[in-house]
Write a protein that holds these residues in place. Structure first.
Motif, short mmCIF file in Angstrom:
data_model
loop_
_atom_site.label_atom_id
_atom_site.label_comp_id
_atom_site.label_asym_id
_atom_site.label_seq_id
_atom_site.Cartn_x
_atom_site.Cartn_y
_atom_site.Cartn_z
N ARG A 143 -12.09 3.43 7.18
CA ARG A 143 -12.40 4.35 8.28
C ARG A 143 -11.94 5.76 7.92
O ARG A 143 -10.76 6.00 7.72
CB ARG A 143 -11.71 3.89 9.56
CG ARG A 143 -11.92 2.43 9.92
CD ARG A 143 -13.31 2.16 10.44
NE ARG A 143 -13.45 0.77 10.81
CZ ARG A 143 -13.14 0.28 12.02
NH1 ARG A 143 -12.65 1.08 12.96
NH2 ARG A 143 -13.30 -1.01 12.29
N LEU A 144 -12.87 6.68 7.85
CA LEU A 144 -12.52 8.08 7.60
C LEU A 144 -13.48 8.98 8.35
O LEU A 144 -14.43 8.52 8.99
CB LEU A 144 -12.51 8.38 6.10
CG LEU A 144 -13.66 7.86 5.21
CD1 LEU A 144 -14.94 8.64 5.41
CD2 LEU A 144 -13.25 7.91 3.75
N TYR A 145 -13.21 10.27 8.31
CA TYR A 145 -14.07 11.26 8.97
C TYR A 145 -15.14 11.67 7.96
O TYR A 145 -14.94 12.58 7.15
CB TYR A 145 -13.25 12.45 9.44
CG TYR A 145 -12.13 12.07 10.39
CD1 TYR A 145 -12.39 11.83 11.74
CD2 TYR A 145 -10.83 11.93 9.93
CE1 TYR A 145 -11.37 11.46 12.61
CE2 TYR A 145 -9.81 11.56 10.78
CZ TYR A 145 -10.08 11.33 12.12
OH TYR A 145 -9.07 10.97 12.98
N GLY A 146 -16.29 10.98 8.03
CA GLY A 146 -17.30 11.12 7.00
C GLY A 146 -17.90 12.50 6.89
O GLY A 146 -18.44 12.86 5.83
N GLU A 168 -10.21 16.94 1.40
CA GLU A 168 -9.00 17.68 1.74
C GLU A 168 -8.75 17.68 3.24
O GLU A 168 -7.60 17.53 3.70
CB GLU A 168 -9.12 19.12 1.22
CG GLU A 168 -7.81 19.88 1.24
CD GLU A 168 -7.92 21.17 0.44
OE1 GLU A 168 -7.36 21.22 -0.66
OE2 GLU A 168 -8.61 22.11 0.91
N ASP A 169 -9.80 17.83 4.04
CA ASP A 169 -9.65 17.82 5.49
C ASP A 169 -9.18 16.45 5.98
O ASP A 169 -8.37 16.35 6.90
CB ASP A 169 -10.97 18.18 6.18
CG ASP A 169 -11.31 19.66 6.02
OD1 ASP A 169 -10.39 20.44 5.76
OD2 ASP A 169 -12.50 20.01 6.15
N ARG A 202 -15.42 17.92 -1.55
CA ARG A 202 -16.62 17.13 -1.35
C ARG A 202 -16.59 16.45 0.02
O ARG A 202 -15.53 16.02 0.49
CB ARG A 202 -16.76 16.08 -2.45
CG ARG A 202 -18.09 15.33 -2.43
CD ARG A 202 -18.22 14.41 -3.61
NE ARG A 202 -18.15 15.11 -4.90
CZ ARG A 202 -18.25 14.51 -6.06
NH1 ARG A 202 -18.41 13.20 -6.12
NH2 ARG A 202 -18.17 15.21 -7.17
N VAL A 203 -17.73 16.32 0.67
CA VAL A 203 -17.81 15.63 1.96
C VAL A 203 -17.52 14.15 1.72
O VAL A 203 -18.14 13.49 0.88
CB VAL A 203 -19.20 15.82 2.60
CG1 VAL A 203 -19.31 15.00 3.89
CG2 VAL A 203 -19.45 17.29 2.89
N SER A 204 -16.58 13.61 2.47
CA SER A 204 -16.05 12.28 2.17
C SER A 204 -17.06 11.16 2.42
O SER A 204 -16.97 10.09 1.82
CB SER A 204 -14.80 12.02 3.00
OG SER A 204 -15.08 12.10 4.39
N GLY A 205 -18.04 11.41 3.28
CA GLY A 205 -19.03 10.39 3.55
C GLY A 205 -19.91 10.06 2.36
O GLY A 205 -20.58 9.02 2.36
N TYR A 206 -19.90 10.92 1.32
CA TYR A 206 -20.72 10.69 0.14
C TYR A 206 -19.94 10.09 -1.02
O TYR A 206 -20.47 9.94 -2.11
CB TYR A 206 -21.37 12.00 -0.30
CG TYR A 206 -22.37 12.54 0.70
CD1 TYR A 206 -23.62 11.95 0.84
CD2 TYR A 206 -22.04 13.61 1.53
CE1 TYR A 206 -24.53 12.42 1.77
CE2 TYR A 206 -22.95 14.09 2.47
CZ TYR A 206 -24.18 13.49 2.58
OH TYR A 206 -25.08 13.96 3.50
N LEU A 207 -18.67 9.74 -0.78
CA LEU A 207 -17.87 9.14 -1.84
C LEU A 207 -18.26 7.68 -2.04
O LEU A 207 -18.80 7.04 -1.14
CB LEU A 207 -16.39 9.22 -1.50
CG LEU A 207 -15.79 10.62 -1.24
CD1 LEU A 207 -14.29 10.49 -0.98
CD2 LEU A 207 -16.06 11.55 -2.40
#
Length: 264
Positions: free
Chosen positions: A92-95, A100-101, A136-141
């Motif tokens: 669960r993360l803020y995608g 860094e955010d 990088r936007v975390s939803g694309y990891l």
């Protein structure tokens, strides 16, 4: 550090999920909680972190202590202030936020800017990939990168206890090994206690000092990890080293062993 004392957990005031569960996590130790899907492992973690209330669950019997303080009636925000972090199953993360955010969100209780900068550097030292992708936007990891991120986020507040819920879920074996090696390194270098919920018994036992086996809301076996891994029933049911044919549930295996010895 953590003591779960004979707790029962009920959902919606009628569904009994945990039945007399007791376990301990010592200061600076790694303890794993093994079991199949639906055994009650995640519910145990939520009882500790105070998240049961958001799912209409409650501890109806027994108690939970952390550093000598009773916490089973506390809300999740109060438990977090004591130094407990739960890494929830499913990464669960803020995608929509950057790496860094997301890490900064983990430091929301830390008011010391210098300490926050040091925590960023420590997280990047453990997970160099995150440093390379911090904008990088975390939803694309990838799944492995996201798992590194949620573990890193939990470290940002310098917790005393981190609870990891199925960190290997859906990840390639080499990625799983890397992540578990890092968890072991964090434990050794920072003396952070770890309560690890995991279905991959082999790798969980390889980094743990003590283990509990849960089935149908109860602890059915516990002991030092190096002894648990040699247990014949655990090897058959959780490690897939079967010697009696089709896999059964853990209680059936124990009954089979008792019957076999009696007949022998």
């Amino acid at each position: 550090m953590l003591k779960v004392n004979n707790i029962e957990v009920v959902y919606s005031k009628v569904i009994l999920v945990l039945r007399g569960v007791s376990l301990e996590v010592g200061d600076g130790k790694i303890v794993c909680l093994l079991g199949a899907n639906g055994a009650g492992k995640s519910t145990t973690l939520k009882a500790i972190s105070g998240l049961l209330g958001v799912e209409l669950g409650e501890v109806t019997h027994g108690n939970i202590e952390f550093d000598g303080q009773r916490i089973d009636k506390m809300g999740p925000q109060d438990v977090a202030h004591l130094g407990i972090r739960q890494v929830i199953e499913g990464r669960r993360l803020y995608g929509h936020l950057t790496v860094e955010d997301n890490l900064m969100m983990g430091a929301y209780l830390n008011r010391d800017r210098g300490n926050v900068r040091r925590r960023f550097q420590q997280v990047y030292d453990y997970f160099p990939k995150l440093a390379q992708m911090r904008k990088r936007v975390s939803g694309y990891l990838s799944g492995g990168e996201q798992q590194m991120l949620v573990i890193g986020r939990s470290l940002m507040a310098h917790p005393k206890l981190v609870m990891l819920d199925e960190p290997s879920l859906g990840l390639a074996p080499l990625v799983v090994k890397d992540i578990f090696d890092i968890v072991k390194k964090i434990n050794e270098e920072e003396k952070i206690s770890v309560l690890l919920v995991e279905q991959n018994a082999k790798i969980a036992l390889s980094i743990s000092e003590y283990a509990y086996v849960m089935e149908n809301g109860r602890i059915v076996l516990d002991g030092p990890a190096d002894k648990i891994v040699e247990n014949e029933d655990v090897r058959e049911f959780y490690l897939g080293l079967s010697s009696v044919g089709a896999r059964k549930n853990f209680r059936e295996l124990k009954h089979y062993r008792r019957r076999k010895r009696w007949l022998g």
